[in-house]
Design a protein around this motif. Structure first.
Motif, PDB file in Angstrom:
ATOM      1  N   ARG A   1      -8.595  -6.360  -3.955  1.00  0.00           N
ATOM      2  CA  ARG A   1      -9.534  -5.244  -3.824  1.00  0.00           C
ATOM      3  C   ARG A   1      -8.788  -3.909  -3.833  1.00  0.00           C
ATOM      4  NH1 ARG A   1     -11.981  -7.088   0.084  1.00  0.00           N
ATOM      5  NH2 ARG A   1     -11.044  -5.984   1.834  1.00  0.00           N
ATOM      6  N   HIS A   2      -7.677  -3.868  -3.131  1.00  0.00           N
ATOM      7  CA  HIS A   2      -6.876  -2.644  -3.095  1.00  0.00           C
ATOM      8  C   HIS A   2      -6.331  -2.314  -4.481  1.00  0.00           C
ATOM      9  CE1 HIS A   2      -3.000  -0.433  -2.385  1.00  0.00           C
ATOM     10  NE2 HIS A   2      -3.857   0.335  -1.754  1.00  0.00           N
ATOM     11  N   CYS A   3      -5.864  -3.325  -5.215  1.00  0.00           N
ATOM     12  CA  CYS A   3      -5.358  -3.116  -6.570  1.00  0.00           C
ATOM     13  C   CYS A   3      -6.438  -2.543  -7.470  1.00  0.00           C
ATOM     14  CB  CYS A   3      -4.832  -4.430  -7.136  1.00  0.00           C
ATOM     15  SG  CYS A   3      -4.132  -4.292  -8.796  1.00  0.00           S
ATOM     16  N   SER A   4      -7.647  -3.058  -7.345  1.00  0.00           N
ATOM     17  CA  SER A   4      -8.764  -2.562  -8.150  1.00  0.00           C
ATOM     18  C   SER A   4      -9.076  -1.108  -7.815  1.00  0.00           C
ATOM     19  CB  SER A   4     -10.000  -3.437  -7.925  1.00  0.00           C
ATOM     20  OG  SER A   4     -11.101  -2.969  -8.665  1.00  0.00           O
ATOM     21  N   GLU A   5      -9.026  -0.784  -6.529  1.00  0.00           N
ATOM     22  CA  GLU A   5      -9.296   0.596  -6.106  1.00  0.00           C
ATOM     23  C   GLU A   5      -8.234   1.554  -6.634  1.00  0.00           C
ATOM     24  OE1 GLU A   5      -9.411   0.152  -1.907  1.00  0.00           O
ATOM     25  OE2 GLU A   5     -11.465  -0.644  -1.861  1.00  0.00           O
ATOM     26  N   VAL A   6      -6.968   1.145  -6.566  1.00  0.00           N
ATOM     27  CA  VAL A   6      -5.878   1.988  -7.072  1.00  0.00           C
ATOM     28  C   VAL A   6      -6.037   2.193  -8.572  1.00  0.00           C
ATOM     29  CG1 VAL A   6      -3.391   2.085  -7.510  1.00  0.00           C
ATOM     30  CG2 VAL A   6      -4.235   1.404  -5.259  1.00  0.00           C
ATOM     31  N   SER A   7      -6.329   1.124  -9.299  1.00  0.00           N
ATOM     32  CA  SER A   7      -6.492   1.232 -10.743  1.00  0.00           C
ATOM     33  C   SER A   7      -7.613   2.197 -11.108  1.00  0.00           C
ATOM     34  CB  SER A   7      -6.779  -0.147 -11.351  1.00  0.00           C
ATOM     35  OG  SER A   7      -5.673  -1.009 -11.183  1.00  0.00           O
ATOM     36  N   ALA A   8      -8.725   2.090 -10.405  1.00  0.00           N
ATOM     37  CA  ALA A   8      -9.846   2.992 -10.665  1.00  0.00           C
ATOM     38  C   ALA A   8      -9.455   4.440 -10.381  1.00  0.00           C
ATOM     39  CB  ALA A   8     -11.049   2.582  -9.813  1.00  0.00           C
ATOM     40  N   ASN A   9      -8.695   4.666  -9.321  1.00  0.00           N
ATOM     41  CA  ASN A   9      -8.264   6.024  -8.987  1.00  0.00           C
ATOM     42  C   ASN A   9      -7.300   6.578 -10.021  1.00  0.00           C
ATOM     43  OD1 ASN A   9      -9.739   6.487  -6.621  1.00  0.00           O
ATOM     44  ND2 ASN A   9      -8.234   5.442  -5.343  1.00  0.00           N
TER      45      ASN A   9
ATOM     46  N   ARG B   1      -9.282   7.532 -13.088  1.00  0.00           N
ATOM     47  CA  ARG B   1     -10.042   8.753 -12.824  1.00  0.00           C
ATOM     48  C   ARG B   1      -9.152   9.987 -12.873  1.00  0.00           C
ATOM     49  NH1 ARG B   1     -10.059  11.586  -8.584  1.00  0.00           N
ATOM     50  NH2 ARG B   1      -9.162   9.936  -7.279  1.00  0.00           N
TER      51      ARG B   1
ATOM     52  N   LYS C   1       0.820  -1.209   0.000  1.00  0.00           N
ATOM     53  CA  LYS C   1       0.000   0.000   0.000  1.00  0.00           C
ATOM     54  C   LYS C   1       0.855   1.261   0.000  1.00  0.00           C
ATOM     55  CE  LYS C   1      -4.213  -1.984   1.918  1.00  0.00           C
ATOM     56  NZ  LYS C   1      -5.351  -1.794   2.854  1.00  0.00           N
TER      57      LYS C   1
END
Length: 212
Positions: free
Chosen positions: A132-140, A143, A70
């Motif tokens: 889940r964290h990887c998916s969140e980072v990718s989405a950010n 964006r 992280k």
């Protein structure tokens, strides 16, 4: 760029030291006895801090176990937010931001990362948390880039696929690095594997273009 800890106020330096002690102690206990066997009470008792102090920094055992991962992606997001971007060289920006984030990691990060990754590989709850964290980072990332280059680049799908291509090369580099038990698993070795994996991307893109 991350601020030099030596330049921080004493209070902030103490927070950073406590955070690092929690990460180091947790990873040591998890590695020795398995993630599920170690309680939060044991971690805070070993560091001699309260649970309240723990929860000021981490949200859960999973959070502290994946702290090295992280830390890297937090630095990556910060870099992407300020790095000069153009629609023509986004893959290069994605790659350069990862090298820059890696350079900002503190001494000993790679060994903590290896311990964390080993835990995640054998602990389903940590694997799920990491994904889940990887998916969140990718989405950010998508964006941020879409907002900064509004009207200059293709849509979110193309931005995400380009990022995923870079991440696939990153994971190939990690696999080669972690499998090198007879070689040094230090940061320069990881960087060499990254350069090799990223160098294969154009050929992969050319293969994809043949099927279009």
């Amino acid at each position: 760029m991350q601020e030099d800890p030596k330049e921080l106020p004493l209070r902030e330096r103490k927070k950073l030291r406590t955070r690092q002690d929690l990460v180091d102690t947790a990873l040591e206990l998890f590695t020795a006895r398995d993630f599920t066997a170690v309680t939060l009470d044991e971690i805070v008792d070993a560091v001699e801090v309260s649970k309240r102090t723990f929860f000021r920094t981490f949200t859960s055992k999973e959070d502290v176990a994946l702290a090295p991962e992280k830390e890297l992606w937090a630095a990556y997001l910060t870099d992407i937010e300020t790095r000069p971007l153009t629609g023509e060289h986004l893959l290069g920006a994605y790659k350069d931001a990862l090298f820059a984030a890696l350079e900002q990691m503190t001494d000993g990060w790679e060994q903590r990362f290896l311990a964390s990754r080993s835990l995640a590989d054998r602990t389903p709850t940590l694997t799920a948390h990491s994904l889940r964290h990887c998916s969140e980072v990718s989405a950010n990332v998508v964006r941020i880039v879409a907002d900064r280059l509004a009207g200059q680049v293709p849509g979110h799908t193309e931005l995400r696929l380009l990022l995923d291509l870079m991440l696939a090369a990153w994971h190939c580099a990690l696999e080669a690095w972690t499998a090198s038990h007879t070689a040094r698993q230090d940061r320069p070795a990881l960087i060499r594997h990254m350069h090799k994996a990223f160098a294969a991307i154009p050929a992969v893109a050319a293969l994809a273009a043949q099927d279009s």
